[in-house]
Design a protein around this motif. Sequence first.
Motif, PDB file in Angstrom:
ATOM      1  N   ASP A  91      -2.114   6.208  -3.852  1.00 21.32           N
ATOM      2  CA  ASP A  91      -1.972   7.446  -3.637  1.00 21.32           C
ATOM      3  C   ASP A  91      -1.100   7.889  -2.466  1.00 21.32           C
ATOM      4  O   ASP A  91      -0.296   8.567  -2.518  1.00 21.32           O
ATOM      5  N   TYR A  92      -1.099   7.115  -1.380  1.00 12.08           N
ATOM      6  CA  TYR A  92      -0.381   7.392  -0.357  1.00 12.08           C
ATOM      7  C   TYR A  92       1.095   7.288  -0.599  1.00 12.08           C
ATOM      8  O   TYR A  92       1.999   8.135  -0.313  1.00 12.08           O
ATOM      9  N   ALA A  93       1.441   6.057  -1.367  1.00 11.06           N
ATOM     10  CA  ALA A  93       2.730   6.094  -1.814  1.00 11.06           C
ATOM     11  C   ALA A  93       3.250   7.183  -2.634  1.00 11.06           C
ATOM     12  O   ALA A  93       4.272   7.706  -2.615  1.00 11.06           O
ATOM     13  N   LEU A  94       2.378   7.580  -3.700  1.00 11.31           N
ATOM     14  CA  LEU A  94       2.750   8.794  -4.377  1.00 11.31           C
ATOM     15  C   LEU A  94       2.859  10.072  -3.580  1.00 11.31           C
ATOM     16  O   LEU A  94       3.969  10.602  -3.798  1.00 11.31           O
ATOM     17  N   VAL A  95       2.069  10.291  -2.587  1.00  7.37           N
ATOM     18  CA  VAL A  95       2.092  11.257  -1.878  1.00  7.37           C
ATOM     19  C   VAL A  95       3.533  11.188  -0.966  1.00  7.37           C
ATOM     20  O   VAL A  95       4.306  12.543  -0.760  1.00  7.37           O
ATOM     21  N   SER A  96       3.882  10.035  -0.348  1.00  5.43           N
ATOM     22  CA  SER A  96       5.153   9.957   0.312  1.00  5.43           C
ATOM     23  C   SER A  96       6.315  10.202  -0.633  1.00  5.43           C
ATOM     24  O   SER A  96       7.129  10.800  -0.026  1.00  5.43           O
ATOM     25  N   GLU A  97       6.378   9.972  -1.804  1.00  4.25           N
ATOM     26  CA  GLU A  97       7.320  10.102  -2.636  1.00  4.25           C
ATOM     27  C   GLU A  97       7.523  11.488  -3.105  1.00  4.25           C
ATOM     28  O   GLU A  97       8.658  11.959  -3.251  1.00  4.25           O
ATOM     29  N   CYS A  98       6.404  12.291  -3.524  1.00  3.13           N
ATOM     30  CA  CYS A  98       6.344  13.488  -3.720  1.00  3.13           C
ATOM     31  C   CYS A  98       7.143  14.333  -2.427  1.00  3.13           C
ATOM     32  O   CYS A  98       7.655  15.527  -2.589  1.00  3.13           O
ATOM     33  N   GLN A 138       4.759  21.182   3.182  1.00  2.00           N
ATOM     34  CA  GLN A 138       4.025  21.247   4.267  1.00  2.00           C
ATOM     35  C   GLN A 138       2.533  20.587   3.993  1.00  2.00           C
ATOM     36  O   GLN A 138       2.086  19.655   4.627  1.00  2.00           O
ATOM     37  N   GLU A 139       2.014  20.815   2.634  1.00  2.00           N
ATOM     38  CA  GLU A 139       0.873  20.735   2.326  1.00  2.00           C
ATOM     39  C   GLU A 139       0.881  19.049   1.963  1.00  2.00           C
ATOM     40  O   GLU A 139      -0.033  18.301   2.550  1.00  2.00           O
ATOM     41  N   LEU A 140       1.917  18.523   1.315  1.00  2.00           N
ATOM     42  CA  LEU A 140       2.188  17.102   1.042  1.00  2.00           C
ATOM     43  C   LEU A 140       2.333  16.255   2.538  1.00  2.00           C
ATOM     44  O   LEU A 140       1.765  15.305   2.513  1.00  2.00           O
ATOM     45  N   ALA A 141       3.070  16.952   3.379  1.00  2.00           N
ATOM     46  CA  ALA A 141       3.170  16.283   4.890  1.00  2.00           C
ATOM     47  C   ALA A 141       1.569  16.266   5.179  1.00  2.00           C
ATOM     48  O   ALA A 141       1.255  15.115   5.878  1.00  2.00           O
ATOM     49  N   ASP A 142       0.742  17.330   5.154  1.00  2.00           N
ATOM     50  CA  ASP A 142      -0.463  17.146   5.864  1.00  2.00           C
ATOM     51  C   ASP A 142      -1.495  15.955   5.155  1.00  2.00           C
ATOM     52  O   ASP A 142      -2.086  15.301   5.768  1.00  2.00           O
ATOM     53  N   LEU A 143      -1.302  16.029   3.824  1.00  2.00           N
ATOM     54  CA  LEU A 143      -1.924  15.095   2.841  1.00  2.00           C
ATOM     55  C   LEU A 143      -1.377  13.682   3.163  1.00  2.00           C
ATOM     56  O   LEU A 143      -2.508  12.793   3.355  1.00  2.00           O
ATOM     57  N   LYS A 144      -0.315  13.353   3.416  1.00  2.00           N
ATOM     58  CA  LYS A 144       0.128  12.106   3.904  1.00  2.00           C
ATOM     59  C   LYS A 144      -0.287  11.868   4.965  1.00  2.00           C
ATOM     60  O   LYS A 144      -0.954  10.422   5.283  1.00  2.00           O
ATOM     61  N   GLN A 145      -0.286  12.502   6.047  1.00  2.00           N
ATOM     62  CA  GLN A 145      -0.908  12.208   7.285  1.00  2.00           C
ATOM     63  C   GLN A 145      -2.436  11.760   7.165  1.00  2.00           C
ATOM     64  O   GLN A 145      -2.936  10.740   7.929  1.00  2.00           O
ATOM     65  N   LYS A 146      -3.181  12.417   6.270  1.00  2.00           N
ATOM     66  CA  LYS A 146      -4.852  12.379   6.039  1.00  2.00           C
ATOM     67  C   LYS A 146      -4.806  11.108   5.389  1.00  2.00           C
ATOM     68  O   LYS A 146      -5.730  10.074   5.828  1.00  2.00           O
ATOM     69  N   LEU A 147      -4.094  10.834   4.633  1.00  2.00           N
ATOM     70  CA  LEU A 147      -4.161   9.685   3.698  1.00  2.00           C
ATOM     71  C   LEU A 147      -3.663   8.253   4.635  1.00  2.00           C
ATOM     72  O   LEU A 147      -4.429   7.068   4.533  1.00  2.00           O
ATOM     73  N   LYS A 148      -2.893   8.432   5.485  1.00  2.00           N
ATOM     74  CA  LYS A 148      -2.517   7.434   6.327  1.00  2.00           C
ATOM     75  C   LYS A 148      -3.716   7.149   7.462  1.00  2.00           C
ATOM     76  O   LYS A 148      -3.845   5.890   7.639  1.00  2.00           O
ATOM     77  N   ALA A 149      -4.317   8.229   7.909  1.00  2.00           N
ATOM     78  CA  ALA A 149      -5.386   8.004   8.755  1.00  2.00           C
ATOM     79  C   ALA A 149      -6.811   7.203   8.007  1.00  2.00           C
ATOM     80  O   ALA A 149      -7.485   6.405   8.718  1.00  2.00           O
ATOM     81  N   GLN A 150      -6.848   7.360   6.799  1.00  2.00           N
ATOM     82  CA  GLN A 150      -7.947   6.518   6.143  1.00  2.00           C
ATOM     83  C   GLN A 150      -7.320   5.224   5.570  1.00  2.00           C
ATOM     84  O   GLN A 150      -8.388   4.439   5.248  1.00  2.00           O
ATOM     85  N   GLN A 151      -6.085   4.763   5.815  1.00  2.00           N
ATOM     86  CA  GLN A 151      -5.869   3.479   5.352  1.00  2.00           C
ATOM     87  C   GLN A 151      -6.277   2.567   6.599  1.00  2.00           C
ATOM     88  O   GLN A 151      -6.520   2.695   7.686  1.00  2.00           O
TER      89      GLN A 151
END
Length: 151
Positions: A91-98, A138-151
């Motif tokens: 999901d992190y890679a998906l969000v990054s690509e999006c 912006q929403e995707l950038a925020d989500l990406k940061q959240k997912l990165k913190a969970q890794q």
Amino acid sequence: MLQETTVNQLQYLLKTLRDGQKGFADAAAHATDPALADLLRRRSGQRAEFEEAVRQRIIDLGAQPFEHSTLGAALHRAWLNVRDAVAGRGDYALVSECQRGEDIAVQKYTDVLSEMDMPADLRAFIQHQFAAVKASQQELADLKQKLKAQQ
């Protein structure tokens, strides 16, 4: 000349929206988190609505809308498919690509809005879509940061 320029600007956005719609749909199909998949499906639906609105503007101007995605987007999707065959897409890679796709869409809207000779009603129409694309970015950038913190 103004009408031809206007149609060209709209065609440019039409391809961008079509690419985004397909990219979000593809990402949604590969998301493991149901909430993320839902978000990506909604973004795909939004881009389909925006695409239809732009198509109608082009038709209203007496032109024929382009019917194909950009070559770059097709190549990008092909690259994602190759990468997926080699390694699972998280999901992190998906969000990054999006988010990367949204960065490109924001740049394309910025390009179009920089045209000084655009009719006022068209500028308002494009700015409305641009605001939604920027909010998604912006929403995707925020989500990406959240997912990165969970890794």
